[in-house]
Design a protein around this motif. Structure first.
Motif, short mmCIF file in Angstrom:
data_model
loop_
_atom_site.label_atom_id
_atom_site.label_comp_id
_atom_site.label_asym_id
_atom_site.label_seq_id
_atom_site.Cartn_x
_atom_site.Cartn_y
_atom_site.Cartn_z
N ALA A 1 0.83 -1.21 0.00
CA ALA A 1 0.00 0.00 0.00
C ALA A 1 0.87 1.27 0.00
N GLY A 2 1.94 1.24 0.78
CA GLY A 2 2.82 2.41 0.83
C GLY A 2 4.18 1.99 1.33
N PRO A 3 5.24 2.69 0.93
CA PRO A 3 6.59 2.31 1.34
C PRO A 3 6.73 2.33 2.86
N TYR A 4 7.57 1.43 3.37
CA TYR A 4 7.82 1.39 4.81
C TYR A 4 8.81 2.49 5.20
N VAL A 5 8.52 3.13 6.31
CA VAL A 5 9.45 4.14 6.87
C VAL A 5 9.75 3.67 8.30
N PHE A 6 10.98 3.17 8.51
CA PHE A 6 11.35 2.65 9.83
C PHE A 6 12.01 3.75 10.65
N CYS A 7 11.61 3.83 11.94
CA CYS A 7 12.21 4.84 12.82
C CYS A 7 12.01 4.46 14.29
N SER A 8 12.42 5.35 15.18
CA SER A 8 12.21 5.08 16.60
C SER A 8 10.77 5.46 16.97
N ILE A 9 10.33 5.02 18.13
CA ILE A 9 8.98 5.37 18.59
C ILE A 9 8.87 6.89 18.77
N ALA A 10 9.95 7.48 19.28
CA ALA A 10 9.94 8.93 19.53
C ALA A 10 9.80 9.71 18.23
N THR A 11 10.46 9.21 17.17
CA THR A 11 10.33 9.88 15.86
C THR A 11 8.94 9.64 15.26
N ALA A 12 8.45 8.42 15.44
CA ALA A 12 7.19 8.03 14.79
C ALA A 12 5.98 8.78 15.35
N ARG A 13 5.94 8.98 16.64
CA ARG A 13 4.72 9.55 17.25
C ARG A 13 4.29 10.87 16.59
N PRO A 14 5.20 11.86 16.48
CA PRO A 14 4.75 13.10 15.83
C PRO A 14 4.37 12.90 14.35
N LEU A 15 5.09 11.99 13.68
CA LEU A 15 4.77 11.77 12.25
C LEU A 15 3.35 11.21 12.12
N LEU A 16 2.93 10.42 13.10
CA LEU A 16 1.59 9.80 13.05
C LEU A 16 0.58 10.58 13.89
N ARG A 17 1.04 11.73 14.41
CA ARG A 17 0.19 12.58 15.24
C ARG A 17 -0.40 11.81 16.41
N LEU A 18 0.45 11.00 17.04
CA LEU A 18 0.02 10.26 18.22
C LEU A 18 0.52 11.01 19.46
N SER A 19 -0.28 10.98 20.52
CA SER A 19 0.17 11.62 21.75
C SER A 19 1.13 10.68 22.48
N GLN A 20 1.76 11.21 23.51
CA GLN A 20 2.79 10.44 24.21
C GLN A 20 2.26 9.17 24.87
N ASP A 21 0.96 9.15 25.17
CA ASP A 21 0.43 7.94 25.84
C ASP A 21 -0.29 7.03 24.86
N GLN A 22 -0.05 7.24 23.55
CA GLN A 22 -0.71 6.37 22.57
C GLN A 22 0.30 5.48 21.85
N VAL A 23 -0.11 4.27 21.65
CA VAL A 23 0.67 3.33 20.81
C VAL A 23 -0.30 2.67 19.85
N THR A 24 0.23 1.93 18.88
CA THR A 24 -0.67 1.21 17.96
C THR A 24 -0.82 -0.25 18.41
N TYR A 25 0.29 -0.82 18.82
CA TYR A 25 0.24 -2.19 19.33
C TYR A 25 1.12 -2.30 20.57
N VAL A 26 0.78 -3.29 21.40
CA VAL A 26 1.69 -3.71 22.46
C VAL A 26 2.18 -5.09 22.06
N LEU A 27 3.50 -5.25 22.03
CA LEU A 27 4.06 -6.54 21.60
C LEU A 27 4.57 -7.31 22.82
N GLY A 28 4.44 -8.62 22.77
CA GLY A 28 4.89 -9.42 23.91
C GLY A 28 5.76 -10.59 23.48
N LYS A 29 6.64 -10.99 24.40
CA LYS A 29 7.44 -12.19 24.18
C LYS A 29 7.23 -13.11 25.38
#
Lengths: 249, 372
Positions: free
Chosen positions: B178-206
């Motif tokens: 659908a669109g090219p991947y842009v890999f970055c840190s969480i800190a860089t990504a949040r403003p690009l995706l207009r997410l607030s500091q307490d928002q994430v898209t997924y929580v990952l577990g091991k």
């Protein structure tokens, strides 16, 4: 002496088409053929001899009359029973060789034993080789039709008909595509099948050179069997018997 | 050799169209489906290329790239499971990439932790790349998208969501759909995706034991209604399936494969029909001799079977050859064993079906016709 009749046709009639287009192929034909004899059915083109062969062999139902073959009233049997009868007792040789182009001489014959009797491949091969040897074809067993001469192809077709050791053999113009030296060999083989193996052989032919090999000659014209005392000349057969040969109407 | 094989070999010219039609059908089915799998495997690249075992996101998420924001505090829900060894945040979402010339392109921004033990970082991000990404406003893209994104060189800049970013590295082999991947840190990504500091898209577990991932996912789904949870394997399958079924591409490719099958069936059936019809007189002799019709039918079916086997055998190297060629053209064709087996199976059934259709010629076998 008691005569053993193998094949008897009684008042057989058969026509094709309807109304003005109707053609009468057989008109009240009766004949009896003894077991172990080679009978020749002669007549001009369109005289109905092939139709008579088809009716007597259980391939074509007559409009009326009956066929008693080896004691069975053939046209009262259902199709499966008639098929079973042909499988058990009948061998056929048709005009043209009708051999599968991809199969060797041996395979053409094996196929009949394997498919007809469910014989094992080994048994089928043994029987095919036996027949091929009888026909003088042992050294040609591995060849396909395209590599065989006309006479050899006809011998394979005869082998296919004889491999079942049939009690009845029907042949339609078996020599028509062959020169006489090959035709003579073919007729000799069929005569041997009748006299040595006790098969009843009915041959349709318009080749007068086959007459001396026959035990009996039937002449058909316009669907009717001609009486043997009609205008005819006599031909001596190989047993020294005089056979009538009608030359013309 | 069987009569059918002997015939097939001797009359190979006659049977060639049928064999080629079968090969063509098998090839088309395998390649179309392989292409489809390859295409949609792209959608699950973020899942298949990192070490997360459990994914927790917004409720009713349809595919990994369609995640919506959830609260970062939900991390505690996953952490509360005794099977979980550790868990972390992951942000992902679409944003507009603006090239130097002002043209825009939709891109998929993926922000993850960058430490060596990161669960979310794509495994092709080398320690060097991760190190560079720790600088705010830096990104890594795949080399295959470089031209599409108008990136001319390492260190080139562009804008994402109106914010300047700098390309500090390239990955290889992470093609996008659908669109090219842009890999970055969480800190860089949040403003690009207009997410607030307490928002994430997924929580990952091991998990301590990877086999427990299913138990954790199941428990999370059962205990919380406002989230969805999957094992990585399930989520990957779920994402592919979503795109496969919801897009017209899947239907179009499937239709093309079905069409190939139909063409193959018609050609094969006609070939077998013509071959059988050419031997009608020989079959008629056998019928006169009392050989039952089913024996001849079996011969035709047997021929259909061998036409199928030979056709499929020809298709196998062709499929691999064309898949390799496609790979060189950067088109991925996936050919798992079950797809190859299914394509071969479907094509063989098609060949046998064609044999059954060709049996109609045997109805014309009539021994009395030999005596006219």
């Amino acid at each position: 002496m008691r005569v053993d009749i193998a094949l008897r046709g009684e008042r057989l009639s058969r026509s094709f088409g309807q109304g003005a287009m109707q053609t009468i192929a057989l008109d009240d034909v009766s004949l009896s053929i003894e077991a172990g004899e080679l009978a020749l059915l002669m007549g001009p083109s369109g005289s109905g001899k092939s139709t008579l062969l088809a009716v007597l062999s259980g391939l074509l139902r007559p409009d009326s009359g009956r066929v008693v073959s080896l004691g069975n009233d053939l046209w009262t049997l259902n199709e499966t029973e008639r098929e079973q009868f042909r499988l058990q007792y009948c061998g056929f040789i048709f005009q043209g060789y009708n051999l599968f182009s991809a199969l060797t001489a041996r395979q053409q014959i094996e196929m009949v034993v394997r498919w007809g009797e469910g014989a094992s491949p080994r048994e089928a091969r043994r029987r095919a080789d036996e027949v091929l040897s009888l026909l003088g074809m042992s050294r040609r067993a591995h060849l396909r039709p395209v590599e065989l001469s006309g006479g050899e192809k006809q011998r394979v077709a005869i082998g296919r008909a004889l491999v079942k050791n049939p009690r009845l053999v029907f042949a339609d113009e078996p020599t028509s595509a062959l020169d006489w030296s090959h035709g003579e060999q073919v007729i000799e083989l069929l005569r041997a099948a009748a006299h040595d193996r006790g098969a009843t052989v009915l041959i349709v032919s318009h080749d007068s050179r086959t007459i001396p090999f026959a035990d009996h000659v039937y002449h058909l014209e316009d669907g009717r069997l001609q009486h043997q005392d009609e205008s005819s000349v006599a031909v001596l057969n190989h047993q020294g018997q005089l056979l009538p040969y009608p030359t013309s109407r | 050799m069987s009569y059918s094989l002997a015939t097939l070999w001797y009359e190979r010219q006659r049977y060639l169209p049928g064999v080629l039609a079968v090969a063509f059908s098998a090839l088309l089915i395998a390649l179309q489906c392989g292409l489809l799998l390859g295409l949609f495997s792209i959608t699950s690249i973020p899942i298949d290329n990192n070490s997360a075992e459990v994914w927790m996101g917004a409720p009713g998420v349809l595919s990994v790239d369609l995640g919506r924001p959830i609260r970062e505090s939900y991390t505690a829900r996953m952490a509360a499971n005794p099977e979980i060894e550790r868990c972390e945040s992951y942000v992902q979402g679409f944003a507009y990439w603006t090239k130097r010339d002002g043209a825009t392109e939709l891109c998929l921004v993926i922000g993850s932790r960058l430490s060596d033990d990161s669960l979310g970082a794509i495994n092709r991000l080398t320690p060097t790349l991760r190190d560079r990404l720790s600088e705010p406003g830096t990104i890594v893209i795949d080399r295959s998208d470089q031209e599409r994104m108008g990136v001319r060189y390492l260190g080139d800049t562009a804008e994402v969501s109106g914010l300047r970013v700098r390309v500090v590295g390239f990955t290889d082999g992470l093609k996008s759909l659908a669109g090219p991947y842009v890999f970055c840190s969480i800190a860089t990504a949040r403003p690009l995706l207009r997410l607030s500091q307490d928002q994430v898209t997924y929580v990952l577990g091991k998990c301590k034991n990877p086999k427990d991932a299913a138990v954790v996912a199941k428990r999370l789904k059962r205990d919380y209604r406002n989230i969805s949870a999957f094992t990585a394997e399930d989520f990957s399958y779920h994402s592919r399936k979503h795109w496969l079924l919801k897009t017209k591409a899947g239907i179009a490719l499937g239709y093309a494969a079905a069409l190939g099958l139909l063409v193959g069936a018609v050609v094969t059936s006609q070939t077998l029909y013509a071959a059988t019809a050419a031997s009608l007189r020989e079959f008629a002799v056998l019928r006169a001799l009392g050989i039952p019709r089913w024996r001849m039918a079996l011969l035709v079916i047997n021929q259909a079977f061998w036409v199928g086997i030979i056709g499929v055998s020809l298709a196998v190297p062709a499929v691999y050859g064309l898949a390799a060629l496609a790979d060189r053209l950067t088109v991925q064709i996936l050919l798992p064993w079950w797809l190859q087996a299914a394509a071969a199976g479907v094509t063989l059934v098609m060949a046998l079906g064609s044999g059954l259709l060709a049996l109609r010629s045997l109805r014309e076998v009539e021994p009395a016709t030999l005596l006219r």
